[in-house]
Design a protein around this motif. Structure first.
Motif, PDB file in Angstrom:
ATOM      1  N   PHE A 240      -0.039   5.567   5.622  1.00  0.00           N
ATOM      2  CA  PHE A 240      -0.449   6.723   6.420  1.00  0.00           C
ATOM      3  C   PHE A 240      -1.713   7.315   5.799  1.00  0.00           C
ATOM      4  CE2 PHE A 240       4.107   6.393   7.143  1.00  0.00           C
ATOM      5  CZ  PHE A 240       4.281   6.723   8.491  1.00  0.00           C
ATOM      6  N   TRP A 241      -2.785   7.377   6.596  1.00  0.00           N
ATOM      7  CA  TRP A 241      -4.086   7.871   6.130  1.00  0.00           C
ATOM      8  C   TRP A 241      -4.400   7.367   4.719  1.00  0.00           C
ATOM      9  CZ3 TRP A 241      -2.449  12.002   2.787  1.00  0.00           C
ATOM     10  CH2 TRP A 241      -1.251  12.623   3.128  1.00  0.00           C
ATOM     11  N   GLY A 242      -4.159   6.071   4.530  1.00  0.00           N
ATOM     12  CA  GLY A 242      -4.312   5.476   3.205  1.00  0.00           C
ATOM     13  C   GLY A 242      -5.726   5.041   2.896  1.00  0.00           C
ATOM     14  N   LEU A 243      -5.970   4.822   1.616  1.00  0.00           N
ATOM     15  CA  LEU A 243      -7.250   4.298   1.146  1.00  0.00           C
ATOM     16  C   LEU A 243      -7.145   2.778   1.194  1.00  0.00           C
ATOM     17  CD1 LEU A 243      -7.649   6.700  -1.915  1.00  0.00           C
ATOM     18  CD2 LEU A 243      -8.330   7.075   0.471  1.00  0.00           C
ATOM     19  N   VAL A 244      -7.855   2.161   2.117  1.00  0.00           N
ATOM     20  CA  VAL A 244      -7.654   0.734   2.390  1.00  0.00           C
ATOM     21  C   VAL A 244      -8.548  -0.181   1.555  1.00  0.00           C
ATOM     22  CG1 VAL A 244      -6.876   1.220   4.735  1.00  0.00           C
ATOM     23  CG2 VAL A 244      -9.291   0.694   4.327  1.00  0.00           C
ATOM     24  N   GLY A 245      -9.545   0.382   0.893  1.00  0.00           N
ATOM     25  CA  GLY A 245     -10.427  -0.436   0.069  1.00  0.00           C
ATOM     26  C   GLY A 245      -9.724  -0.937  -1.182  1.00  0.00           C
ATOM     27  N   THR A 246     -10.202  -2.060  -1.722  1.00  0.00           N
ATOM     28  CA  THR A 246      -9.583  -2.620  -2.920  1.00  0.00           C
ATOM     29  C   THR A 246     -10.572  -3.503  -3.669  1.00  0.00           C
ATOM     30  OG1 THR A 246      -7.677  -3.876  -3.754  1.00  0.00           O
ATOM     31  CG2 THR A 246      -8.711  -4.681  -1.733  1.00  0.00           C
ATOM     32  N   THR A 247     -10.346  -3.641  -4.958  1.00  0.00           N
ATOM     33  CA  THR A 247     -11.105  -4.610  -5.762  1.00  0.00           C
ATOM     34  C   THR A 247     -10.275  -5.869  -5.987  1.00  0.00           C
ATOM     35  OG1 THR A 247     -10.325  -3.521  -7.788  1.00  0.00           O
ATOM     36  CG2 THR A 247     -12.479  -2.845  -6.926  1.00  0.00           C
ATOM     37  N   HIS A 248      -9.085  -5.901  -5.376  1.00  0.00           N
ATOM     38  CA  HIS A 248      -8.190  -7.063  -5.509  1.00  0.00           C
ATOM     39  C   HIS A 248      -7.744  -7.490  -4.113  1.00  0.00           C
ATOM     40  CE1 HIS A 248      -7.907  -6.423  -9.874  1.00  0.00           C
ATOM     41  NE2 HIS A 248      -7.800  -5.131  -9.588  1.00  0.00           N
ATOM     42  N   PRO A 249      -8.639  -8.047  -3.322  1.00  0.00           N
ATOM     43  CA  PRO A 249      -8.292  -8.410  -1.939  1.00  0.00           C
ATOM     44  C   PRO A 249      -7.207  -9.477  -1.868  1.00  0.00           C
ATOM     45  CG  PRO A 249     -10.406  -9.359  -2.565  1.00  0.00           C
ATOM     46  CD  PRO A 249     -10.030  -8.417  -3.657  1.00  0.00           C
ATOM     47  N   ALA A 250      -6.520  -9.468  -0.747  1.00  0.00           N
ATOM     48  CA  ALA A 250      -5.451 -10.437  -0.519  1.00  0.00           C
ATOM     49  C   ALA A 250      -6.018 -11.847  -0.413  1.00  0.00           C
ATOM     50  CB  ALA A 250      -4.704 -10.079   0.763  1.00  0.00           C
ATOM     51  N   ARG A 251      -5.272 -12.781  -0.962  1.00  0.00           N
ATOM     52  CA  ARG A 251      -5.622 -14.195  -0.828  1.00  0.00           C
ATOM     53  C   ARG A 251      -4.810 -14.791   0.315  1.00  0.00           C
ATOM     54  NH1 ARG A 251      -4.201 -13.289  -5.855  1.00  0.00           N
ATOM     55  NH2 ARG A 251      -2.336 -14.608  -5.641  1.00  0.00           N
ATOM     56  N   LYS A 252      -5.335 -15.804   0.925  1.00  0.00           N
ATOM     57  CA  LYS A 252      -4.657 -16.434   2.061  1.00  0.00           C
ATOM     58  C   LYS A 252      -3.261 -16.901   1.658  1.00  0.00           C
ATOM     59  CE  LYS A 252      -5.268 -19.728   5.835  1.00  0.00           C
ATOM     60  NZ  LYS A 252      -5.089 -18.654   6.832  1.00  0.00           N
ATOM     61  N   GLY A 253      -2.271 -16.455   2.402  1.00  0.00           N
ATOM     62  CA  GLY A 253      -0.903 -16.857   2.154  1.00  0.00           C
ATOM     63  C   GLY A 253      -0.181 -16.089   1.070  1.00  0.00           C
ATOM     64  N   SER A 254      -0.864 -15.112   0.439  1.00  0.00           N
ATOM     65  CA  SER A 254      -0.242 -14.410  -0.698  1.00  0.00           C
ATOM     66  C   SER A 254       0.617 -13.222  -0.283  1.00  0.00           C
ATOM     67  CB  SER A 254      -1.325 -13.923  -1.676  1.00  0.00           C
ATOM     68  OG  SER A 254      -2.140 -12.939  -1.060  1.00  0.00           O
ATOM     69  N   VAL A 255       0.392 -12.696   0.904  1.00  0.00           N
ATOM     70  CA  VAL A 255       1.067 -11.467   1.325  1.00  0.00           C
ATOM     71  C   VAL A 255       2.370 -11.800   2.047  1.00  0.00           C
ATOM     72  CG1 VAL A 255       0.895  -9.356   2.700  1.00  0.00           C
ATOM     73  CG2 VAL A 255      -1.111 -10.227   1.480  1.00  0.00           C
ATOM     74  N   LYS A 256       3.491 -11.345   1.499  1.00  0.00           N
ATOM     75  CA  LYS A 256       4.806 -11.578   2.101  1.00  0.00           C
ATOM     76  C   LYS A 256       5.165 -10.480   3.102  1.00  0.00           C
ATOM     77  CE  LYS A 256       6.472 -13.651  -2.219  1.00  0.00           C
ATOM     78  NZ  LYS A 256       7.431 -13.513  -3.347  1.00  0.00           N
ATOM     79  N   ALA A 257       4.701  -9.281   2.850  1.00  0.00           N
ATOM     80  CA  ALA A 257       5.082  -8.132   3.669  1.00  0.00           C
ATOM     81  C   ALA A 257       4.294  -8.079   4.970  1.00  0.00           C
ATOM     82  CB  ALA A 257       4.857  -6.840   2.889  1.00  0.00           C
ATOM     83  N   LYS A 258       4.941  -7.576   6.014  1.00  0.00           N
ATOM     84  CA  LYS A 258       4.222  -7.197   7.219  1.00  0.00           C
ATOM     85  C   LYS A 258       3.584  -5.844   6.949  1.00  0.00           C
ATOM     86  CE  LYS A 258       7.160  -9.858  10.352  1.00  0.00           C
ATOM     87  NZ  LYS A 258       7.795 -10.621   9.250  1.00  0.00           N
TER      88      LYS A 258
END
Length: 261
Positions: free
Chosen positions: A161-179
């Motif tokens: 909710f109104w989160g800070l979406v930027g990151t220095t550790h971006p997701a890698r393909k296939g690494s994210v389990k959560a929806k």
């Protein structure tokens, strides 16, 4: 007064606070630091149920996330409002809030250790199905849950909710389990359009099952009832919107029904 007001807002617009909802303060540790959270559950429910972690914004663990945890408990979950700063630290000073949140946001191992400690505590509760855990977060907390999803945390879903979406550790393909579900205000200067675009590109490239809900005209903290007062006090672009609060909570409920199925 704020706690009473927030409770009324949740009762009228977010979720009915069931009389059997119990809340209790809990202490746990990560790396030698004492963390002080708040556990909420419906004592009338006998079966194990999904668990939801609730991560605070940069002001720290306080009444806002505790009441959100209670609202989740009223929906049939066990919720843990976590402490990411340590010792239950809270502040009303933007400079200190920036420092406290930055110390965690800029230290991924520390963030992960404190998040994992909270998740382990939640999973151990007798009311919780340890295989069905999700997380929600607000502003800084939104960044925390998104970064944990990027790191492959074993979560069914995360909601920002109104989160800070930027990151220095971006997701890698296939690494994210959560929806992933993200609620954003289009007029929030803390999440400028170029940052939102980069986030969408990152999620698509990584193959993440995600949804972004962009509310026109809304600023930061649009689901926090005291946003206008805090914004005026500190000259910050904060503004509450009751309709967006209700709608986003309803969309979140549908999201959890799907991910916990």
């Amino acid at each position: 007064m704020f706690r009473l007001f927030l409770g009324l807002v949740l009762a009228l617009s977010v979720a009915p606070l069931h009389a059997a909802v119990k809340g209790e303060e809990v202490a746990y540790q990560a790396g030698g630091t004492v963390l002080k959270g708040y556990l909420a559950y419906d004592a009338a429910v006998q079966d194990k149920r999904p668990g939801v972690l609730v991560v605070h914004d940069w002001w720290g663990h306080g009444d806002f996330v505790r009441e959100r945890a209670r609202a989740l408990a009223a929906l049939g979950y066990t919720a843990l409002a976590v402490d990411m700063f340590g010792n239950g630290k809270q502040t009303d000073d933007p400079g200190e809030a920036d420092k406290l949140s930055g110390n965690v946001a800029g230290n991924l191992p520390l963030m992960k250790a404190r998040f994992d400690a909270a998740r382990a505590l939640l999973q151990k509760q007798k009311t919780v199905d340890p295989k069905r855990i999700s997380a929600i977060g607000y502003s800084f907390g939104g960044k925390v849950v998104l970064d944990m999803a990027r790191q492959g945390a074993d979560l069914a879903g995360v909601v920002s909710f109104w989160g800070l979406v930027g990151t220095t550790h971006p997701a890698r393909k296939g690494s994210v389990k959560a929806k992933v579900l993200v609620f954003n205000g289009k007029d929030d200067p803390m999440a400028p359009p170029e940052q939102i675009k980069l986030f969408q590109q990152e999620m698509t490239a990584a193959g993440v099952d995600y949804k972004l809900v962009d509310y026109p005209g809304l600023k930061h903290a649009f689901t926090r009832p005291d946003a206008d007062a805090r914004g005026k006090k500190h000259n910050l672009p904060l503004a509450y919107d009751a309709e967006a609060d209700r709608k986003s909570w309803a969309v979140m409920q549908a999201f959890f029904t799907r991910v916990f199925r």
